[in-house]
Structures are given as structure tokens and as C-alpha cells.
Design a protein around this motif. Structure first.
Motif, short mmCIF file in Angstrom:
data_model
loop_
_atom_site.label_atom_id
_atom_site.label_comp_id
_atom_site.label_asym_id
_atom_site.label_seq_id
_atom_site.Cartn_x
_atom_site.Cartn_y
_atom_site.Cartn_z
N ARG A 273 -4.06 1.70 -2.32
CA ARG A 273 -3.69 1.48 -0.92
C ARG A 273 -2.58 0.43 -0.87
O ARG A 273 -2.71 -0.66 -1.39
CB ARG A 273 -4.90 0.96 -0.13
CG ARG A 273 -4.60 0.74 1.37
CD ARG A 273 -5.74 0.04 2.08
NE ARG A 273 -5.99 -1.30 1.55
CZ ARG A 273 -5.25 -2.37 1.89
NH1 ARG A 273 -4.23 -2.25 2.71
NH2 ARG A 273 -5.55 -3.55 1.37
N ASN A 308 -4.53 9.23 5.81
CA ASN A 308 -4.13 7.82 5.83
C ASN A 308 -2.90 7.66 4.95
O ASN A 308 -3.02 7.50 3.73
CB ASN A 308 -5.28 6.93 5.34
CG ASN A 308 -4.93 5.44 5.43
OD1 ASN A 308 -3.80 5.07 5.78
ND2 ASN A 308 -5.90 4.59 5.13
N THR A 310 -1.06 5.34 4.18
CA THR A 310 -0.94 4.14 3.36
C THR A 310 -1.71 4.25 2.04
O THR A 310 -1.58 3.39 1.18
CB THR A 310 -1.43 2.89 4.12
OG1 THR A 310 -2.82 3.02 4.39
CG2 THR A 310 -0.66 2.72 5.42
N ILE A 311 -2.52 5.30 1.92
CA ILE A 311 -3.20 5.58 0.65
C ILE A 311 -2.28 6.46 -0.18
O ILE A 311 -1.91 7.55 0.24
CB ILE A 311 -4.55 6.28 0.87
CG1 ILE A 311 -5.48 5.43 1.74
CG2 ILE A 311 -5.20 6.59 -0.48
CD1 ILE A 311 -5.91 4.14 1.09
#
Length: 818
Positions: A273, A308, A310-311
Motif C-alpha cells: 500500500r 483501492n 493505492t494498493i
């Protein structure tokens, strides 16, 4: 009377030998005193003293400056079989350099800059990989293309221009590439006792590849005849930003004549992350809105939506690391060591390639490094004949077996391409010393290395049912990464190092090495790229040397000056590689010649007598001749396109480049390190590194040059508690100073504008992070590690990296000794 004397000697005249625990050499002039100070003795030139000088009930204190003191009863001495091993204290150990001249020397007499990462620092920072471990030291920078990577950069030199060594065995082999490397992750940080990093050319001691410096890992060695026969440690660690788990078990056994050390580690790294605090202002940079959910058995036609962004999907992997070491005492004060390393991993996704777009779409459905396997078997003998021309020596043999593979498949294609490389490396090193005579000392040795490389490549069509891959068919040969009919790369070298202590303040050193390399390679099918290429046979020879002076005008001041030269002979990767990246195809160049470097390295350090302050300033200048770099290369025999600078490769039109000797260049800079001990509990330290390089007329800016980076630490230690606040900073990198050959990955930096034909990149933004590390010893056998890395959750990418660094991460660790 004779029998009575022998009986009396057996009862009361037992001889005890005192040795150095690290070198196993006898220690002379060790002071032994009874608890009431009424009886005393000292060891002779064989390291022995007689117990008859003491009463049977005495508790003996055994002391020598620079070593940890011991207090033992005579019963305890008997349990140790009348052999006592003394250990260097931490401060003394930090003043001994083992790697510069391939033999131990006092740091104050060495002109080279050397950073030491000791076991205490490793325990405090708890690094997760052998690459991450190197960031504990100042002036070291890491590049990463994927989570399972870490390519160290020293003074603007990277990859096969930096030599990796473990326990005296060089890890660099004939396919170490010039771009970025991930091989340092095959070193388990849990099994490391010490790391020495030599900055600057070290070709005298280590030969080709050591242009930028040497990273020498020393693994833990079992103690022989230790009072504690069995000692085990179990540790587990968790890191939240990568959802990573690391488990480690080590066991040490110590007996009268031999010892054993066993280490087993398992690591499970999840997807990384990235940080969410975008101080640089580029709100979309590095986000992963789409990713490939394809795998070895799972098939999807289109990319998947990342819930997500940002992962960073496709960054996780697993790894096993096993080390077994035996130490056996031999007659004549000799010692035998058997060192066995094995490291293997799951597939390691190449994140930057899986995140590569072509015509607005993700290009690759699959791009993995296959399981990276490294086996090392190294028997070693340490000799102490104490002869005039052979006072002591070490003979090291080694066999290494390395397997690497690359697996890729494009979207809208059923063809999975697999390239596999196998490297067998046989090595023999001898490192010896003359008996020291007055102010003179001399070390010498030899090195023989043979690399055998096989390279295969095939393309298989997937057999798909729905979303399941049930098999493979239609196996077809494709261009291999390295010469398809096999290749060899052999090295033979001799070296010598002379040191003269002119007076107590001045030390002069002179070294020389002669190296011969022989490269042979052949292609079965004319490489499927260049029909003119069939066979290569290249021999190179080089004489390298070093001249240094260390001057200590006062106890607090030290000045160093070093002149050295080094070389790097082209290996199989430089000369014979075929590799496509971002539409550019790197092809073999059989006319490649060695590159040379000429260094000037100087420094001044100040350490007052109270040891409260430590300041160190270094400058360096490296002039490169016949520098090897990437440049445009035409294959005139190819008719697959109408333009000489392009070819059709795996059904795509690509531009061809090759490694070539592109002329001269210069890398220069300085580094500063300082430490201030405010009191016995609190200290502060900092470091900065500045590096720059001249532009080459043919290829422009040199790769791997980050102008400015540094860091600072504030440490607090009291009894069982240790706290450290660390700041790390990297300066910005202007896009105009990026290398044109693609090594610096300008395409991984933020996009300023894109009009459909021209993309303008921003270069690498500057970044600063803060991290807090804490250690607490709950009891003598239980320790707790807690850290919060990247406290402010900053989003950043290290220069030339293809993956964003982890965001805020809470790390927990537990160590149990039993």
C-alpha cells in the motif's frame, strides 16, 4: 619419582589455552587474576597459562584490552575443555575492518571509506530483506522495480558495477546485468552477523565489477566450545503497509571441537500500500486503477478494476531462506568451515511491467520472475602455520547454482513466453599473509572462477476453459535471453597488498592485482536476431592498483588519501543479451571491450578524545574510460522492417540498441557523516551525499546519478529500552538529467503533459520521511520490536524505481531466545 611428577602435573599443572573467538588464534598477554587479587598470571605466546598458579577454589577473572572480560571457576574452565574463547567487545569490533585487503586490519590504518552494519543495528531496525538491510548504512541508495527487489547504488554506480560478496565468495556472476538487480534479496538479514560496505573502486582485492564498491555480507558463525551448548532464537515480525509476515528460527550448537549454526526463515509479503499524503502535488501519479488478475492457472481477457488504487496489486511474493554452517577445530590451530546457503521464492511479479500501458491499455496479462533459486556450498579452511611467508591464510572453495526465469504474456494473446537461465559457478580463493616484520605487513592471494551458463526460451499456447488454464500446447522456440548454445565466463587473478607503518602517525599501503578473463559464447539459430552472429571468443587482461596514505597528526584527527584504478570486463549479460523493454530491444554486441575507472578519494575525520563527537568528510572523483553504455545499434542484415534501426520482435516493431564503449565520463561528489553523543543515553547523527557526473557526448547523462540524499537519526538508549527517530531525504531529479538508455526509468515519473504524440515528464520529486523504531527487552530471553515507518504516510518513489514505496506502516516483532 617420574610417575609422581606426571601424576602431580596431571592434578595441578593443567594448561589452559585462550583464543580469539572469531579468528580462533591464540591470544598472548591475557591477564588472569584471582578474585581476591592475590594470585595472577598471563598467557604466553601460545596463548596458554597454568592452573597450578591458582587455588582450586579461586574464581578467575580473565581480561584483555578490547575483549569482553570473563569470570570463571576452575570447574567451568574444565567444562570448556580448558579452552577459553574471548570475544571482541562491540567498540573494538567496529574498529576492525575485514574486507578491504581481504584480511583483518585496524580501521585507522585504512584509507578507504568503509561503513559497518553490526548485529546490534540489524536487531534495532529489523530489515525484512538483504537489500533493505543496506539502507541502515549512510551513503547507500536502493532502486526497486518491484517489491521483490532492491538494487544498491554506491557513488553513482549500480548493478554489475557494485560487487556483492558473502563470506568471502563473490555473488556477482556472468549474467549480473547493468540495469537493476534484485539478487540482494536472496541474502537473509536474520542470519547476518555483520556487513561491510567499501565505497569506491576495490578491484585490487576483488577484481572485475568492484568499480563503485563492495558489499560484503558476513553470516553468523557457530562458536566452538562455548559454555552454553545449545542456543536458539525464534522471531516473528509483521508489517502493516505490506501485510507482510517474517518468521525466523535459528539454532546454535557448541561442542569441544566443533559447532553448528542453522537458520531457517520464511517471508510472506502481500501487496504494497502506497502513501496517501501527496505533498508533491501529483494526485494521480502511481495509482493503480486497473491491474491484471491473471495467474498461472487463471485466465481473464481484460484487466480488472482495482477497488483501492493505492494498493499496488501484483507486488506480493513468498520466500524461503536456509543457512547451515559447521565449524570444526583442526590440528595446528587450523579451522574448517562448511557454509551452505539455499534461497528460493515464489513467482515475483514484475510490477513496473505489469503496470505498463501501450496505446492506452495495459500491455501485459502476465510478467513474472519465476522462482529465484540460489544454492551456495562453500568449504573453507583457515590455516595458522606461522611461517615467514605464510603466517596465516584462508582457502575458500565454492559452488553456486543459480536459476532465474522470466514469464510473460500480453493481453489479447494466448502465447505464454518463458525464458530460463541456469548458472553454475565454481570458485577457488586463497588469501594469505606474511609474518609481520616490524612495521611491514604483506597479504597476497589468488582467485579462480568459472561460470557455465545455459539459456533456453519457449512459447506455449494456453489451453483455456472459461477462466481456467488447463494446459499448454504448441511449444515453439523463441529468442533466448543469452547465447542459446551455451556460454562460459572464466576469471584468473593474483594480487598483493603491502602496508608500512612508517611511524605511529602514518600508514602507507600499496596494492596490485593482475586479472585475466575469458568469455566464450555461441548461438544455435544465429540468435534469431542477427544472422551474422554465431560465435564469440573474447579474452581480456588488466593490471589494477591502489596507493594510499593514512595520516594521524593528532589522536583526534585522521586524514586519508587514496589513488586507485579498476576495471570491469564485459560479462555475458553485457555482450550477449537480447531483451525488450518499453519498445526498445537490446541486442548483442560482440565488439564490446572492458571499461576502466581511475579514482581519487580523500577524507578527513575528527574524533575528540572523549568520543563525544565523530565527524567524517569524504570527497571522490572517478574518471571512466571506455564507459559501457546503451546506444542505437543497427542490424543491417535484418529485413523485417524498412528502417535499419528497427526490427520485428515477437510480432512487434521495436527499436534496437546495444551496449557499446561510448567514450569517457566522470562521476564526482562528496559525503559527510557526523555523530554527537549528547550524554550516555542520547545521541544524534546525520549524513548527506552529493553525486554528479559529466555528460557523455554520445549518450548524454550517465544513469543512476541522484544528486543529493541524506538522513538524520536521534537515538535514546537506557537499560532495556532503545528508541530511534529516523529522517530520510532524497532530492529532486530533473528530467533533463535522466539517462537516454532507459536505465533511470523516466517513464515512471509524473506526467506534466501528453498531447497524444509527445509526453513531458516531471522527473523525480523530492521526498522526506520520518520513522520511529523501538526495542524493549522484556526479559533476558524475550525482546519486543515496535516501529512506525513513514509516520506521515508520504507518497514517494525512490529515484529510478518502478514502484511506490510503502505508506505508513506499523511493524511489530517478537524475539524469544531459549
Amino acid at each position: 619419582m617420574l610417575l609422581s611428577c606426571l601424576f602431580y602435573q596431571g592434578l595441578f599443572g593443567q594448561s589452559v589455552t585462550i583464543i580469539d573467538a572469531f579468528t580462533q588464534q591464540p591470544l598472548e598477554e591475557v591477564f588472569i587474576v584471582s578474585e581476591d587479587n592475590s594470585r595472577y598470571s598471563s598467557s604466553d605466546n601460545k596463548g596458554t597459562f597454568d592452573l597450578s598458579d591458582f587455588n582450586p577454589s579461586d574464581v578467575l577473572s580473565i581480561k584483555m584490552m578490547g575483549y569482553e572480560s570473563l569470570s570463571l571457576t576452575q570447574k567451568e574452565i574444565k567444562r570448556r575443555s580448558y579452552v577459553i574463547a574471548l570475544f571482541l567487545d562491540e567498540k573494538k569490533l567496529s574498529e576492525i575492518i575485514l574486507s578491504v585487503a581481504r584480511t583483518a586490519a585496524q580501521s585507522e590504518k585504512i584509507a578507504e571509506k568503509v561503513s559497518i552494519i553490526n548485529k546490534a543495528s540489524i536487531n534495532k531496525f529489523t530489515p525484512r530483506t538483504g537489500a533493505e538491510l543496506l539502507q541502515i548504512a549512510p551513503s547507500v541508495r536502493l532502486q526497486q522495480s518491484q517489491a521483490g527487489g532492491g538494487s544498491p547504488v554506491l557513488r553513482g554506480f549500480e548493478a554489475n558495477r557494485v560487487l556483492l560478496v558473502v563470506d568471502g565468495v563473490r555473488l556477482n556472476n556472468a549474467i549480473y546485468r547493468s540495469g537493476h538487480l534484485q539478487n540482494a534479496i536472496t541474502i537473509d538479514p536474520n542470519s547476518i552477523e555483520r556487513v561491510e560496505i567499501i565505497y569506491g573502486s576495490s578491484s585490487v582485492g576483488y577484481g572485475s565489477d568492484a568499480l563503485g564498491g563492495v558489499v560484503h555480507y558476513y553470516t553468523k558463525t557457530p562458536k566452538i566450545n562455548n559454555a552454553k551448548r545449545f542456543n536458539s532464537t525464534l522471531s516473528s515480525r509483521y508489517a502493516s503497509a505490506q501485510n507482510a509476515l517474517n518468521h525466523h528460527l535459528e539454532t546454535e550448537m557448541s561442542f569441544k571441537k566443533w559447532g553448528s549454526y542453522t537458520s531457517v526463515s520464511y517471508s510472506d509479503f502481500g501487496d504494497v500500500r502506497m502513501g496517501g499524503n501527496r505533498r508533491h502535488g501529483y494526485q494521480e501519479w502511481g495509482l493503480v486503477p486497473l491491474y491484471s488478475a491473471n495467474s498461472e492457472r487463471h485466465f481473464l481477457v481484460s484487466p480488472s478494476v482495482n477497488p483501492n488504487p493505492t494498493i499496488q496489486k501484483n507486488t506480493g511474493y513468498t520466500q524461503w531462506d536456509i543457512l547451515q554452517k559447521f565449524a570444526v577445530t583442526l590440528p595446528m590451530e587450523s579451522q574448517f568451515l562448511l557454509n551452505i546457503h539455499y534461497s528460493t521464492s515464489s513467482n515475483i511479479p514484475r510490477f513496473d511491467r505489469l503496470n505498463e500501458y501501450r496505446d492506452g491499455r495495459l500491455r501485459f496479462a502476465e510478467w513474472n520472475y519465476g522462482p529465484q533459486e540460489r544454492l551456495l556450498i562453500s568449504p573453507q579452511v583457515k590455516l595458522f602455520p606461522k611461517k615467514k611467508f605464510l603466517y596465516k591464510g584462508t582457502i575458500t572453495t565454492a559452488f553456486q547454482q543459480v536459476e532465474e526465469s522470466r514469464i510473460q504474456r500480453r493481453f489479447n494473446s494466448l502465447n505464454r513466453e518463458t525464458q530460463k537461465e541456469n548458472v553454475d559457478v565454481f570458485g577457488l580463493n586463497g588469501d594469505f599473509e606474511f609474518a609481520k616484520k616490524g612495521k611491514n605487513s604483506f597479504a597476497y592471494g589468488f582467485e579462480l572462477i568459472r561460470n557455465n551458463i545455459s539459456s533456453t526460451a519457449i512459447s506455449n499456447a494456453l489451453i483455456v476453459e472459461g477462466t481456467n488454464i488447463i494446459g499448454l500446447e504448441n511449444s515453439q522456440p523463441i529468442p533466448t535471453r543469452y547465447p542459446s548454445d551455451g556460454s562460459q565466463y572464466n576469471t584468473a587473478a593474483i594480487y598483493g597488498n603491502y602496508r608500512l607503518d612508517i611511524n605511529p602517525k602514518t600508514t602507507f599501503a600499496l596494492g596490485a592485482r593482475y586479472t585475466s578473463t575469458h568469455l566464450k559464447a555461441s548461438w544455435k539459430e544465429q540468435a534469431l536476431i542477427d544472422s551474422r552472429l554465431n560465435r564469440v571468443n573474447v579474452k581480456n587482461n588488466a593490471l589494477t592498483g591502489s596507493l594510499s596514505l593514512s595520516y594521524r597528526p593528532q589522536r583526534s584527527w585522521r586524514m586519508n588519501l587514496l589513488f586507485s584504478n579498476g576495471f570491469r570486463a564485459p560479462n555475458i549479460d553485457d555482450l550477449g543479451k537480447i531483451r525488450e523493454n518499453h519498445g526498445t530491444l537490446l541486442v548483442p554486441n560482440p565488439n564490446l571491450q572492458p571499461e576502466f575507472v581511475y579514482n581519487i578519494d580523500g577524507g578527513i575525520s575528527f574524533v575528540p578524545t572523549n568520543n563525544r563527537l565523530n565527524l567524517n568528510l569524504r570527497f571522490y572523483n572517478s574518471s571512466l574510460l571506455d564507459y559501457i553504455g546503451r546506444m542505437a545499434y543497427s542490424i543491417r542484415s535484418d529485413l523485417s522492417t524498412t528502417e535499419v534501426e528497427t526490427v520485428v520482435f515477437t510480432d512487434e516493431i521495436v527499436t534496437t540498441m546495444a551496449n557499446a564503449n561510448i567514450g569517457n565520463a566522470r562521476i564526482y561528489g562528496f559525503s559527510f557523516e557526523g555523530k554527537w553523543n549528547l550524554n550516555e543515553n542520547l545521541s544524534a547523527s546525520g549524513n548527506i551525499t552529493y553525486t554528479d557526473a559529466s555528460e557523455n557526448d554520445m549518450i548524454g547523462p550517465l544513469p543512476s546519478i541522484l544528486p543529493f540524499f541524506g538522513g538524520a537519526d536521534i537515538s535514546f538508549e537506557k537499560e532495556a529500552l532503545s528508541l530511534r527517530l529516523r529522517m530520510q531525504h532524497n532530492g529532486a531529479k530533473n528530467p533533463d538529467t535522466y539517462s537516454l538508455g532507459g536505465e533511470d526509468s523516466l517513464e515512471e515519473t509524473p506526467i506534466l503533459s501528453n498531447d497524444g504524440t509527445t509526453i513531458v515528464y516531471a522527473g523525480s520529486p523530492k521526498w522526506t520521511t520520518f520513522s520511529l523504531f523501538g526495542n524493549y527487552q522484556l526479559s533476558s530471553g524475550v525482546g519486543l520490536n515496535i516501529s512506525l515507518e513513514n509516520i506521515f504516510d508520504v507518497h514517494y518513489r525512490s529515484f529510478a524505481s518502478g514502484i511506490s514505496a510503502p505508506g505508513r506502516s506499523l511493524n511489530l516483532g517478537l524475539n524469544v531466545n531459549f
